[in-house]
Scaffold this motif. Structure first.
Motif, PDB file in Angstrom:
ATOM      1  N   ILE A 172       0.817  -1.218   0.000  1.00 54.79           N
ATOM      2  CA  ILE A 172       0.000   0.000   0.000  1.00 54.79           C
ATOM      3  C   ILE A 172       0.850   1.267   0.000  1.00 54.79           C
ATOM      4  CG2 ILE A 172      -1.972  -1.117   1.081  1.00 54.79           C
ATOM      5  CD1 ILE A 172      -1.235   0.233   3.692  1.00 54.79           C
ATOM      6  N   GLY A 173       2.158   1.111   0.143  1.00 58.51           N
ATOM      7  CA  GLY A 173       3.057   2.260   0.063  1.00 58.51           C
ATOM      8  C   GLY A 173       3.035   3.144   1.291  1.00 58.51           C
ATOM      9  N   LEU A 174       2.985   2.561   2.454  1.00 64.75           N
ATOM     10  CA  LEU A 174       2.985   3.316   3.708  1.00 64.75           C
ATOM     11  C   LEU A 174       4.348   3.983   3.908  1.00 64.75           C
ATOM     12  CD1 LEU A 174       0.777   3.610   5.860  1.00 64.75           C
ATOM     13  CD2 LEU A 174       1.899   1.834   7.146  1.00 64.75           C
ATOM     14  N   SER A 175       4.346   5.215   4.354  1.00 69.18           N
ATOM     15  CA  SER A 175       5.612   5.927   4.569  1.00 69.18           C
ATOM     16  C   SER A 175       6.380   5.300   5.729  1.00 69.18           C
ATOM     17  CB  SER A 175       5.346   7.401   4.857  1.00 69.18           C
ATOM     18  OG  SER A 175       4.759   7.553   6.122  1.00 69.18           O
ATOM     19  N   LEU A 176       7.673   5.588   5.775  1.00 69.60           N
ATOM     20  CA  LEU A 176       8.547   4.997   6.783  1.00 69.60           C
ATOM     21  C   LEU A 176       8.126   5.373   8.208  1.00 69.60           C
ATOM     22  CD1 LEU A 176      11.044   3.304   7.332  1.00 69.60           C
ATOM     23  CD2 LEU A 176      12.411   5.385   7.145  1.00 69.60           C
ATOM     24  N   ALA A 213       5.786   3.326  13.276  1.00 73.23           N
ATOM     25  CA  ALA A 213       4.740   3.390  14.306  1.00 73.23           C
ATOM     26  C   ALA A 213       3.972   2.078  14.375  1.00 73.23           C
ATOM     27  CB  ALA A 213       3.801   4.555  14.018  1.00 73.23           C
ATOM     28  N   VAL A 214       3.665   1.503  13.231  1.00 73.20           N
ATOM     29  CA  VAL A 214       2.952   0.218  13.195  1.00 73.20           C
ATOM     30  C   VAL A 214       3.840  -0.894  13.761  1.00 73.20           C
ATOM     31  CG1 VAL A 214       1.985  -1.528  11.635  1.00 73.20           C
ATOM     32  CG2 VAL A 214       1.413   0.873  11.307  1.00 73.20           C
ATOM     33  N   ALA A 215       5.144  -0.812  13.519  1.00 73.10           N
ATOM     34  CA  ALA A 215       6.073  -1.826  14.020  1.00 73.10           C
ATOM     35  C   ALA A 215       6.175  -1.828  15.542  1.00 73.10           C
ATOM     36  CB  ALA A 215       7.450  -1.621  13.402  1.00 73.10           C
ATOM     37  N   LEU A 216       5.804  -0.732  16.187  1.00 78.98           N
ATOM     38  CA  LEU A 216       5.856  -0.660  17.655  1.00 78.98           C
ATOM     39  C   LEU A 216       4.630  -1.269  18.320  1.00 78.98           C
ATOM     40  CD1 LEU A 216       7.366   2.887  18.212  1.00 78.98           C
ATOM     41  CD2 LEU A 216       8.478   0.669  18.504  1.00 78.98           C
ATOM     42  N   ILE A 217       3.583  -1.535  17.554  1.00 80.19           N
ATOM     43  CA  ILE A 217       2.335  -2.068  18.126  1.00 80.19           C
ATOM     44  C   ILE A 217       2.557  -3.386  18.869  1.00 80.19           C
ATOM     45  CG2 ILE A 217       0.055  -2.985  17.532  1.00 80.19           C
ATOM     46  CD1 ILE A 217      -0.141  -0.757  15.436  1.00 80.19           C
ATOM     47  N   PRO A 218       3.300  -4.370  18.309  1.00 82.06           N
ATOM     48  CA  PRO A 218       3.520  -5.604  19.077  1.00 82.06           C
ATOM     49  C   PRO A 218       4.214  -5.372  20.421  1.00 82.06           C
ATOM     50  CG  PRO A 218       4.135  -5.937  16.803  1.00 82.06           C
ATOM     51  CD  PRO A 218       3.849  -4.475  16.966  1.00 82.06           C
ATOM     52  N   ASN A 219       5.163  -4.449  20.464  1.00 83.02           N
ATOM     53  CA  ASN A 219       5.843  -4.160  21.730  1.00 83.02           C
ATOM     54  C   ASN A 219       4.880  -3.566  22.749  1.00 83.02           C
ATOM     55  OD1 ASN A 219       8.008  -4.779  20.020  1.00 83.02           O
ATOM     56  ND2 ASN A 219       9.374  -3.526  21.250  1.00 83.02           N
ATOM     57  N   VAL A 220       3.995  -2.688  22.294  1.00 87.43           N
ATOM     58  CA  VAL A 220       3.017  -2.093  23.206  1.00 87.43           C
ATOM     59  C   VAL A 220       2.066  -3.174  23.729  1.00 87.43           C
ATOM     60  CG1 VAL A 220       1.093  -0.467  23.353  1.00 87.43           C
ATOM     61  CG2 VAL A 220       3.186   0.196  22.161  1.00 87.43           C
ATOM     62  N   ILE A 221       1.637  -4.066  22.855  1.00 82.64           N
ATOM     63  CA  ILE A 221       0.749  -5.154  23.281  1.00 82.64           C
ATOM     64  C   ILE A 221       1.459  -6.071  24.275  1.00 82.64           C
ATOM     65  CG2 ILE A 221      -0.457  -7.224  22.481  1.00 82.64           C
ATOM     66  CD1 ILE A 221      -1.126  -5.645  19.917  1.00 82.64           C
ATOM     67  N   LEU A 222       2.718  -6.439  23.972  1.00 78.55           N
ATOM     68  CA  LEU A 222       3.469  -7.280  24.908  1.00 78.55           C
ATOM     69  C   LEU A 222       3.742  -6.549  26.213  1.00 78.55           C
ATOM     70  CD1 LEU A 222       6.013  -9.069  22.555  1.00 78.55           C
ATOM     71  CD2 LEU A 222       4.112 -10.095  23.804  1.00 78.55           C
ATOM     72  N   GLY A 223       3.900  -5.243  26.149  1.00 82.59           N
ATOM     73  CA  GLY A 223       4.085  -4.469  27.372  1.00 82.59           C
ATOM     74  C   GLY A 223       2.839  -4.469  28.228  1.00 82.59           C
ATOM     75  N   CYS A 224       1.696  -4.316  27.598  1.00 87.78           N
ATOM     76  CA  CYS A 224       0.431  -4.229  28.350  1.00 87.78           C
ATOM     77  C   CYS A 224      -0.031  -5.577  28.889  1.00 87.78           C
ATOM     78  CB  CYS A 224      -0.652  -3.628  27.469  1.00 87.78           C
ATOM     79  SG  CYS A 224      -0.384  -1.895  27.089  1.00 87.78           S
ATOM     80  N   PHE A 225       0.207  -6.657  28.142  1.00 84.71           N
ATOM     81  CA  PHE A 225      -0.337  -7.957  28.527  1.00 84.71           C
ATOM     82  C   PHE A 225       0.738  -9.017  28.725  1.00 84.71           C
ATOM     83  CE2 PHE A 225      -3.460  -5.764  25.858  1.00 84.71           C
ATOM     84  CZ  PHE A 225      -4.488  -5.650  26.774  1.00 84.71           C
ATOM     85  N   GLY A 226       1.994  -8.620  28.797  1.00 84.77           N
ATOM     86  CA  GLY A 226       3.105  -9.564  28.829  1.00 84.77           C
ATOM     87  C   GLY A 226       3.101 -10.511  30.008  1.00 84.77           C
ATOM     88  N   LYS A 227       2.937 -10.000  31.194  1.00 82.34           N
ATOM     89  CA  LYS A 227       2.952 -10.870  32.368  1.00 82.34           C
ATOM     90  C   LYS A 227       1.794 -11.855  32.331  1.00 82.34           C
ATOM     91  CE  LYS A 227       5.477  -8.204  35.777  1.00 82.34           C
ATOM     92  NZ  LYS A 227       5.435  -7.558  37.087  1.00 82.34           N
TER      93      LYS A 227
END
Length: 156
Positions: A76-80, A85-99
């Motif tokens: 889709i040609g998303l800018s860098l 920002a999209v690449a950080l979503i998994p880290n945020v999810i693991l941060g919120c629900f990791g334990k």
């Protein structure tokens, strides 16, 4: 049928503490009804934390989802900036629900072990815990792949 490798039976809580390792106290405070359980390690290290905690199936699921998300972003040609920002979503999810994710993973391993105790509790404890080798191996693999793909004057 008796097996000499199987030690005396342990309680589920003791097996859980053995599986988690030295940080069992931090994970034992997670309530079964508590969905949100913040993990700094999950937020900062993301997929590396999954490897460190030996959650390989979750890691490969995250890797596959990341691959397809990256492919879709390229199509889709998303800018860098948006891609980062999209690449950080998994880290945020693991941060919120990791334990919570890790305690459920550990509890499933304890339940499976209690149903079929094929080996000693010491071997079970070694199957859990942490491993620095896998995140380091993954990091060096990424560095090697990056160098191979970005070095134009070398032929592989």
């Amino acid at each position: 049928m008796t097996n000499e490798n199987v030690s005396a039976p342990h309680s589920a809580a003791a097996l859980l503490a053995m599986f988690i390792g030295p940080r069992a106290q931090a994970y034992s405070q997670v309530s079964p009804h508590q969905a949100f359980s913040f993990s700094w390690a999950g937020l900062i290290f993301g997929a590396y934390w999954l490897l460190y905690r030996k959650m390989y199936a979750y890691f490969f699921t995250l890797l596959a989802c990341g691959f397809f998300a990256g492919l879709l972003m390229q199509i889709i040609g998303l800018s860098l900036a948006y891609a980062l920002a999209v690449a950080l979503i998994p880290n945020v999810i693991l941060g919120c629900f990791g334990k919570r994710l890790y305690i459920e993973f550990a509890q499933s391993k304890v339940k499976a072990y209690m149903q079929n105790q094929q080996y000693s509790a010491k071997v079970f404890a070694e199957a859990g815990g942490t491993a620095f080798s896998m995140p380091i191996l993954w990091l060096f693999s990424q560095i090697g792949l990056y160098l191979m793909l970005t070095t134009p004057f070398l032929k592989y």
